[in-house]
Write a protein that holds these residues in place. Structure first.
Motif, mmCIF file in Angstrom:
data_model
loop_
_atom_site.group_PDB
_atom_site.id
_atom_site.type_symbol
_atom_site.label_atom_id
_atom_site.label_comp_id
_atom_site.label_asym_id
_atom_site.label_seq_id
_atom_site.Cartn_x
_atom_site.Cartn_y
_atom_site.Cartn_z
ATOM 1 N N PHE A 128 0.791 -1.234 0.000
ATOM 2 C CA PHE A 128 0.000 0.000 0.000
ATOM 3 C C PHE A 128 0.823 1.283 0.000
ATOM 4 N N GLY A 129 2.147 1.174 0.145
ATOM 5 C CA GLY A 129 2.936 2.381 0.247
ATOM 6 C C GLY A 129 2.745 3.052 1.592
ATOM 7 N N ASP A 130 3.192 4.307 1.707
ATOM 8 C CA ASP A 130 3.137 4.972 3.017
ATOM 9 C C ASP A 130 2.273 6.224 3.032
ATOM 10 N N SER A 131 1.418 6.389 2.037
ATOM 11 C CA SER A 131 0.620 7.619 1.956
ATOM 12 C C SER A 131 -0.437 7.725 3.048
ATOM 13 N N HIS A 132 -0.780 6.597 3.676
ATOM 14 C CA HIS A 132 -1.825 6.616 4.701
ATOM 15 C C HIS A 132 -1.275 6.490 6.118
ATOM 16 N N ILE A 133 0.049 6.529 6.272
ATOM 17 C CA ILE A 133 0.636 6.456 7.616
ATOM 18 C C ILE A 133 1.578 7.635 7.826
ATOM 19 N N GLY A 134 1.840 7.946 9.098
ATOM 20 C CA GLY A 134 2.725 9.059 9.410
ATOM 21 C C GLY A 134 4.162 8.645 9.621
ATOM 22 N N GLY A 135 4.392 7.393 10.000
ATOM 23 C CA GLY A 135 5.736 6.905 10.269
ATOM 24 C C GLY A 135 5.660 5.483 10.773
ATOM 25 N N ALA A 136 6.832 4.868 10.976
ATOM 26 C CA ALA A 136 6.872 3.474 11.416
ATOM 27 C C ALA A 136 8.027 3.267 12.382
ATOM 28 N N LEU A 137 7.761 2.465 13.409
ATOM 29 C CA LEU A 137 8.775 2.105 14.404
ATOM 30 C C LEU A 137 8.875 0.592 14.458
ATOM 31 N N TYR A 138 10.020 0.063 14.064
ATOM 32 C CA TYR A 138 10.290 -1.374 14.144
ATOM 33 C C TYR A 138 10.976 -1.648 15.481
ATOM 34 N N VAL A 139 10.416 -2.561 16.275
ATOM 35 C CA VAL A 139 10.968 -2.891 17.588
ATOM 36 C C VAL A 139 11.480 -4.332 17.542
ATOM 37 N N ASP A 140 12.810 -4.491 17.508
ATOM 38 C CA ASP A 140 13.400 -5.806 17.310
ATOM 39 C C ASP A 140 12.689 -6.524 16.169
ATOM 40 N N GLY A 141 12.473 -5.749 15.116
ATOM 41 C CA GLY A 141 11.686 -6.223 13.995
ATOM 42 C C GLY A 141 12.388 -7.262 13.147
ATOM 43 N N VAL A 142 11.599 -8.206 12.658
ATOM 44 C CA VAL A 142 12.093 -9.156 11.667
ATOM 45 C C VAL A 142 12.189 -8.410 10.348
ATOM 46 N N VAL A 143 13.402 -8.245 9.854
ATOM 47 C CA VAL A 143 13.607 -7.573 8.575
ATOM 48 C C VAL A 143 13.352 -8.559 7.444
ATOM 49 N N GLU A 144 13.996 -9.695 7.511
ATOM 50 C CA GLU A 144 13.747 -10.803 6.587
ATOM 51 C C GLU A 144 13.932 -12.107 7.356
ATOM 52 N N LEU A 145 13.287 -13.152 6.878
ATOM 53 C CA LEU A 145 13.447 -14.467 7.506
ATOM 54 C C LEU A 145 14.646 -15.155 6.873
ATOM 55 N N ALA A 146 15.814 -14.560 7.087
ATOM 56 C CA ALA A 146 17.058 -15.042 6.498
ATOM 57 C C ALA A 146 17.950 -15.611 7.592
ATOM 58 N N PRO A 147 18.695 -16.679 7.317
ATOM 59 C CA PRO A 147 19.521 -17.332 8.356
ATOM 60 C C PRO A 147 20.496 -16.392 9.047
ATOM 61 N N GLU A 148 21.071 -15.453 8.308
ATOM 62 C CA GLU A 148 22.038 -14.547 8.924
ATOM 63 C C GLU A 148 21.376 -13.525 9.844
ATOM 64 N N GLN A 149 20.071 -13.354 9.717
ATOM 65 C CA GLN A 149 19.354 -12.392 10.549
ATOM 66 C C GLN A 149 18.618 -13.049 11.716
ATOM 67 N N ILE A 150 18.351 -14.340 11.610
ATOM 68 C CA ILE A 150 17.588 -15.061 12.636
ATOM 69 C C ILE A 150 18.496 -16.119 13.272
ATOM 70 N N PRO A 151 18.950 -15.912 14.517
ATOM 71 C CA PRO A 151 19.813 -16.909 15.176
ATOM 72 C C PRO A 151 19.125 -18.277 15.236
ATOM 73 N N PRO A 152 19.868 -19.349 15.050
ATOM 74 C CA PRO A 152 19.261 -20.679 15.024
ATOM 75 C C PRO A 152 18.915 -21.183 16.426
ATOM 76 N N HIS A 153 17.700 -21.653 16.569
ATOM 77 C CA HIS A 153 17.259 -22.361 17.776
ATOM 78 C C HIS A 153 16.442 -23.561 17.290
ATOM 79 N N PRO A 154 17.070 -24.501 16.595
ATOM 80 C CA PRO A 154 16.315 -25.559 15.910
ATOM 81 C C PRO A 154 15.453 -26.401 16.832
ATOM 82 N N GLN A 155 15.952 -26.709 18.026
ATOM 83 C CA GLN A 155 15.162 -27.540 18.933
ATOM 84 C C GLN A 155 13.911 -26.813 19.409
ATOM 85 N N VAL A 156 14.048 -25.521 19.677
ATOM 86 C CA VAL A 156 12.900 -24.736 20.140
ATOM 87 C C VAL A 156 11.850 -24.654 19.045
ATOM 88 N N TYR A 157 12.270 -24.297 17.839
ATOM 89 C CA TYR A 157 11.301 -24.126 16.754
ATOM 90 C C TYR A 157 10.662 -25.456 16.353
#
Length: 294
Positions: free
Chosen positions: A138-167
């Motif tokens: 939708f783009g950003d024309s309907h919002i004023g701003g955004a705050l990411y809090v420990d946000g998932v940027v991408e579900l990529a291995p280098e960004q998500i530490p492995p916890h295979p047993q937990v998951y």
């Protein structure tokens, strides 16, 4: 005389305290694919709107320390339970969770259903990916701003530490294993662990989350370039330096790579949930960012 004055002050304070939360309300909206979403509001109905988007296994209860902060009551505080979570509907089809457009539609539906004018979006963990889905669709024309809090940027291995047993435990068909996995995941959310009452409430909250959703979310693709990369409104990122579920350094590097204008803050004494672990600092920063958007 002093006792009389003291009683008068206490009466006024009690009245103000009650008045602050008198506007709390709950209602539902329906996404384009028919999923019913539970929405909650408090604060000043005429104030600047802030929409809170929780993370995996959460609900609106994650935002209690923001909901109950008197300093934030001048804003219109809006939250909703993500599909598959809390009081919202829990479809059983995996595509209801793996397709980013569905999450984007949910945010758009809440904005429209609440009639919030150019709200600020606050997304925690998975909620960060949901913001990116919304921006891509939708783009950003309907919002004023955004705050990411420990946000998932991408579900990529280098960004998500492995916890295979937990998951693996979290999506186990065995109930005991599943619940133990939910508990372990929640413990990983905090460097400063919450009090036991709060933790048990969050654990019960996690038990409400859809198993189908937990199985499907890892296959979600985040179109970061078309979402965050095209954002022109102010965007801030806050991470706990001791986050064990999202890697702050690689996530921030990737986010800056697509949008060099983002602002960033690290909370040295927090893990994955600085808004719970350091709420006073977080709430001050939240309010300052919201004020700056005006």
């Amino acid at each position: 005389m002093l006792l009389s004055v003291y009683r008068s002050i206490c009466t006024v304070l009690l009245f103000v305290s009650v008045s602050l939360f008198a506007s709390e309300k709950q209602y539902t909206v329906t996404a384009p694919d028919g999923v019913t979403l539970a929405v909650q509001e408090t604060g000043n109905p005429q104030g600047q709107p802030i929409i809170f988007i929780h993370g995996l296994l959460g609900s609106h209860l994650n935002w209690e320390k923001q909901w109950r902060d008197p300093q934030l009551q001048r804003f219109r505080l809006i939250s909703f339970d993500l599909r598959g979570h809390g009081l919202s509907a829990k479809p059983t089809q995996s595509t209801a969770y793996s397709e980013g457009r569905r999450w984007a539609d949910d945010v758009a539906t809440v904005i429209e259903g609440s009639a919030a004018q150019r709200p600020m979006l606050v997304g925690w963990s998975l909620g960060g990916a949901v913001i990116s889905h919304y921006l891509a669709a939708f783009g950003d024309s309907h919002i004023g701003g955004a705050l990411y809090v420990d946000g998932v940027v991408e579900l990529a291995p280098e960004q998500i530490p492995p916890h295979p047993q937990v998951y693996a435990a979290m999506i186990s068909p065995d109930l005991r294993t599943h619940l133990d996995g939910e508990r372990a995941f929640l413990r990983l959310c905090f460097h400063q662990q919450p009090d036991e009452v709060t933790f048990q409430r969050l654990l019960a909250n996690a038990a409400l989350a859809s198993w189908e959703m937990q199985r499907a979310v890892p296959s979600m693709h985040v179109d970061l370039e078309r979402g965050l990369g095209k954002a022109t409104v102010p965007v801030q990122f806050i991470y706990g330096a001791k986050d064990r579920l999202v890697n702050p350094q690689t996530s921030l590097a990737r986010a800056r790579g697509v949008n060099p204008t983002i602002g960033t803050t690290l909370y040295a004494d927090s893990g994955h949930a600085p808004f719970v672990e350091e709420p006073q600092r977080f709430n001050r920063q939240l309010a300052a960012f919201a004020d700056a958007l005006r």
